[in-house]
Design a protein around this motif. Structure first.
Motif, short mmCIF file in Angstrom:
data_model
loop_
_atom_site.label_atom_id
_atom_site.label_comp_id
_atom_site.label_asym_id
_atom_site.label_seq_id
_atom_site.Cartn_x
_atom_site.Cartn_y
_atom_site.Cartn_z
N UNK A 105 0.86 -1.26 0.10
CA UNK A 105 0.16 0.07 -0.18
C UNK A 105 0.95 1.39 0.12
N UNK A 106 2.26 1.06 -0.02
CA UNK A 106 3.03 2.02 -0.03
C UNK A 106 4.34 1.69 -0.70
N UNK A 107 4.88 2.62 -1.58
CA UNK A 107 6.32 2.30 -1.83
C UNK A 107 7.20 1.95 -0.81
N UNK A 108 8.05 0.50 -0.98
CA UNK A 108 9.22 0.40 -0.06
C UNK A 108 10.00 1.65 0.34
N UNK A 109 10.41 1.90 1.37
CA UNK A 109 11.32 2.99 1.83
C UNK A 109 12.37 2.66 2.62
N UNK A 110 13.66 3.13 2.39
CA UNK A 110 14.75 3.07 3.22
C UNK A 110 14.95 3.96 4.21
N UNK A 111 15.37 3.57 5.30
CA UNK A 111 15.61 4.43 6.66
C UNK A 111 17.12 4.20 7.05
N UNK A 112 17.62 5.30 7.26
CA UNK A 112 18.95 5.31 7.66
C UNK A 112 19.14 5.82 9.19
N UNK A 113 19.52 4.87 10.06
CA UNK A 113 19.54 5.14 11.53
C UNK A 113 20.94 5.26 12.13
N UNK A 114 21.01 6.10 13.32
CA UNK A 114 22.46 6.02 13.83
C UNK A 114 21.90 5.33 15.24
#
Length: 154
Positions: A105-114
């Motif tokens: 239901x939403x385009x896959x997305x990336x998350x950068x985390x520290x």
């Protein structure tokens, strides 16, 4: 994979698993235990610094409300990469897929985390979400009055 990389991935996977279970089940305490305050969050729409547990809970509730609105039944998240920057800092990237039933239901997305370690406990300190197709999801994360960050202008 070297031992430090494996350990970095395990730390990132544990935080991703616990925060995801807390978010999808509504267990705020489980979710909140994964984050240090202040916590910085960024999307393409803006930036927010979460200073208090109450602010973190507001974001938690806003994201849950967004997921309910779009009919989310499952969120699949997996670590793409994780590596130590120093003994108390890991940078990780994960990808998120949001489903309603079997439909994306939403385009896959990336998350950068520290991820930061303090007194033997790892928590997420900073996250950057690359959500390109949902201003509503971005608003749930950074709020409607987020400060726009222009990193290119200096």
């Amino acid at each position: 994979m070297s031992k430090p990389e494996k350990i970095a991935r395990e730390v990132a996977e544990d935080l991703l698993d616990r925060s995801g279970r807390g978010l999808t089940s509504g267990d705020f305490d489980l979710f909140a235990d994964c984050f240090t305050l202040p916590k910085e969050m960024e999307t393409f729409d803006g930036r927010r610094v979460i200073e208090t547990r109450a602010e973190l809970e507001a974001v938690f509730n806003d994201v849950r409300a967004y997921y309910q609105k779009i009919g989310m039944t499952r969120v699949d998240r997996h670590i793409v990469d994780a590596e130590y920057r120093n003994p108390t800092c890991i940078v990780s990237t994960h990808q998120t897929h949001v489903f309603s039933g079997e439909e994306l239901v939403q385009q896959p997305f990336d998350v950068l985390s520290v991820l930061a370690e303090t007194n033997g406990v790892w928590r997420v300190r900073h996250s950057e979400y690359a959500i390109t197709d949902s201003t509503e999801h971005n608003a749930a994360l950074v709020g409607p009055h987020a400060k726009l960050v222009d990193r290119l202008s200096g």
